[in-house]
Design a protein around this motif. Structure first.
Motif, short mmCIF file in Angstrom:
data_model
loop_
_atom_site.label_atom_id
_atom_site.label_comp_id
_atom_site.label_asym_id
_atom_site.label_seq_id
_atom_site.Cartn_x
_atom_site.Cartn_y
_atom_site.Cartn_z
N CYS A 174 0.82 -1.21 0.00
CA CYS A 174 0.00 0.00 0.00
C CYS A 174 0.85 1.26 0.00
O CYS A 174 0.51 2.26 -0.64
CB CYS A 174 -0.93 -0.01 1.21
N ASP A 225 -10.36 -16.67 2.28
CA ASP A 225 -10.62 -15.94 3.53
C ASP A 225 -9.53 -14.90 3.79
O ASP A 225 -9.82 -13.74 4.16
CB ASP A 225 -10.70 -16.91 4.71
N THR A 273 -9.86 -12.03 1.33
CA THR A 273 -10.99 -11.14 1.65
C THR A 273 -10.55 -10.04 2.60
O THR A 273 -10.92 -8.86 2.43
CB THR A 273 -12.15 -11.94 2.27
N GLU A 274 -9.73 -10.40 3.59
CA GLU A 274 -9.20 -9.40 4.52
C GLU A 274 -8.21 -8.47 3.82
O GLU A 274 -8.22 -7.26 4.04
CB GLU A 274 -8.53 -10.11 5.70
N ALA A 330 -8.10 -7.71 0.63
CA ALA A 330 -8.82 -6.85 -0.31
C ALA A 330 -9.43 -5.65 0.40
O ALA A 330 -9.47 -4.53 -0.15
CB ALA A 330 -9.90 -7.64 -1.03
N ARG A 331 -9.90 -5.86 1.62
CA ARG A 331 -10.51 -4.77 2.38
C ARG A 331 -9.48 -3.69 2.69
O ARG A 331 -9.76 -2.49 2.62
CB ARG A 331 -11.10 -5.34 3.67
N GLU A 332 -8.24 -4.11 2.99
CA GLU A 332 -7.20 -3.14 3.34
C GLU A 332 -6.63 -2.44 2.11
O GLU A 332 -6.51 -1.22 2.08
CB GLU A 332 -6.07 -3.84 4.10
N GLY A 374 -7.92 -2.10 -0.79
CA GLY A 374 -8.91 -1.34 -1.55
C GLY A 374 -8.92 0.13 -1.18
O GLY A 374 -9.30 0.98 -2.00
N LEU A 375 -8.50 0.45 0.03
CA LEU A 375 -8.43 1.85 0.46
C LEU A 375 -7.30 2.60 -0.23
O LEU A 375 -7.23 3.83 -0.16
CB LEU A 375 -8.23 1.91 1.98
N ARG A 405 -19.83 -13.68 -1.41
CA ARG A 405 -19.17 -12.59 -2.13
C ARG A 405 -17.72 -12.96 -2.34
O ARG A 405 -17.19 -13.85 -1.66
CB ARG A 405 -19.28 -11.26 -1.37
N PRO A 430 -13.55 -11.49 -3.08
CA PRO A 430 -12.70 -10.30 -2.90
C PRO A 430 -12.05 -9.83 -4.20
O PRO A 430 -11.14 -9.00 -4.15
CB PRO A 430 -11.64 -10.80 -1.91
#
Length: 405
Positions: A257, A283, A286-287, A289-291, A293-294, A316, A318
């Motif tokens: 990032c 799994d 998915t975690e 992708a959440r981070e 994605g910001l 769903r 990711p």
């Protein structure tokens, strides 16, 4: 040339048979853009290349690069071919010499004649314009008979020596005007002996400690190359390939990032993960992708094929993109099974709100099939093979399918 000429010309005997190692070539021409063009064509054929702009540089090249081929650009306002030939004779050059020039050039014909009189191994001249296949025919006896051994070199040595680079294959928008809509970065090794080596010969196993170093190289180089492409033309959305195991480390995700460009023209980075690993680690991803994605980073699943039903069990996913494996895209126009697999992948992606990529579009029939199936993006040899950064930047000036094909 007769057998006795070997003693006259060579410290190293002239080898008329096929070689087992990558041949080396020196492109001698006063014009930099012509040297770059000819070098790229030779590299596509499998040569390790160097360049020479003047006769004064030639002696050093002969001593340090040990070329098997001298590609001698001949033009009225260019280098002095006579001086080049004199140096080749004085240094007992034992390789081949290929003069390149205009079709009706008297100088080109004279260079070959004088070179043969000197005892040099002159190839039939290459007259411009020429096709790549014509050049291949001229230098066929120098092309390697066997591929580089597996593994050609350990990835740790390649990282330390700086032999790795990223090549880029364009992605094309299949739904609108067939314009370039990004590129996939693919790692290559430019070995000093074996030339450009494909990943199959040096990509480490997942447990190899150098996998982290390779992943960091890919990230850093892609970011550098993005800035270069921005300066040369316009921003390009890039995708890179990383293993899920690298993203398992929280610090690695934070570093990813942190490294992405903060430039306002940055349109995002896609991280592609092989489908087998992606499905197994869904799994974790998915975690991740959440981070990420910001920070304008999306995850993509690559090489998706008959394992697509595994994703149906999820509420769903990711992934912002699903890429169909090339083995189901190439030839899909005339293969019912391939079309069925591709259709299910497209329908699955649509149900999750993800975009789709058809990898392996190699013919117009493949393109028509991909368009009919509803793929958003396509990539494959029809639009361009993976190519070095500078060549990709130049090719990007022509963006339509007619220019790519």
């Amino acid at each position: 040339m007769n057998d006795g000429m070997i003693e006259l010309v060579g410290r190293r005997p002239v080898t008329f048979g096929r070689r087992k190692v990558t041949p080396r070539a020196c492109v001698a021409d006063s014009k930099r853009h012509l040297r770059a063009f000819l070098s790229e064509v030779l590299e596509d054929l499998g040569f390790v290349t160097c360049e020479c702009a003047s006769a004064d540089e030639l002696q050093t090249v002969l001593a340090t690069e040990l070329p098997d081929l001298i590609l001698l650009g001949v033009a009225a306002d260019g280098i002095e071919p006579g001086r080049f030939l004199e140096i080749l004779v004085r240094e007992a050059f034992a390789g081949r010499v290929l003069a390149v020039g205009a079709r009706e050039s008297i100088i080109v014909k004279a260079v070959r004649q004088v070179g043969e009189e000197y005892g040099l191994a002159m190839l039939p001249p290459l007259t411009t314009p020429f096709a790549a296949e014509t050049l291949r025919e001229r230098v066929a006896m120098l092309l390697p008979e066997e591929p580089a051994p597996s593994p050609a070199v350990h990835v740790g040595e390649a990282l330390h020596a700086g032999w790795l680079e990223l090549w880029y294959q364009p992605k094309i928008d299949a739904r609108r005007t067939l314009v370039r809509s990004g590129a996939e970065a693919l790692v290559r090794m430019r070995h000093p002996t074996w030339g450009v080596v494909p990943p199959a010969y040096f990509i480490p196993e997942p447990h190899d400690p150098h996998f982290r170093g390779l992943s960091e190289f890919v990230i850093d180089r892609a970011v550098q190359d993005w800035h270069y492409l921005l300066e040369q033309q316009s921003p390009v959305d890039l995708s890179i390939n990383l293993p899920a195991s690298y993203l398992r480390e929280p610090q690695a995700v934070r570093d990813l990032c942190r490294r992405v460009p903060t430039h306002p023209a940055f349109g995002g980075l896609t991280v592609e993960i092989d489908s087998e690993e992606a499905i197994r680690e869904v799994d974790l991803l998915t975690e991740v992708a959440r981070e990420v994605g910001l920070h304008n980073i999306g995850l993509s699943i690559g090489n998706l094929g008959t394992n697509w039903p595994s994703l149906m069990e999820l509420d769903r996913i990711p992934f912002v993109k699903l890429k169909a494996d090339r083995q189901f895209v190439t030839g899909s126009g005339g293969d019912r099974l391939k079309r069925t697999v591709c259709r299910h992948i497209v329908e699955l992606a649509q149900s999750f709100g993800a975009r789709t990529v058809a990898q392996g579009v190699e013919s117009r029939a493949d393109l028509v099939a991909a368009n009919e199936l509803g793929f958003d993006l396509v990539q494959g040899f029809l639009f361009g093979k993976p190519m070095p950064l500078k060549k990709f930047a130049r090719s990007a000036l022509t963006r339509t399918v007619m220019g790519e094909a």
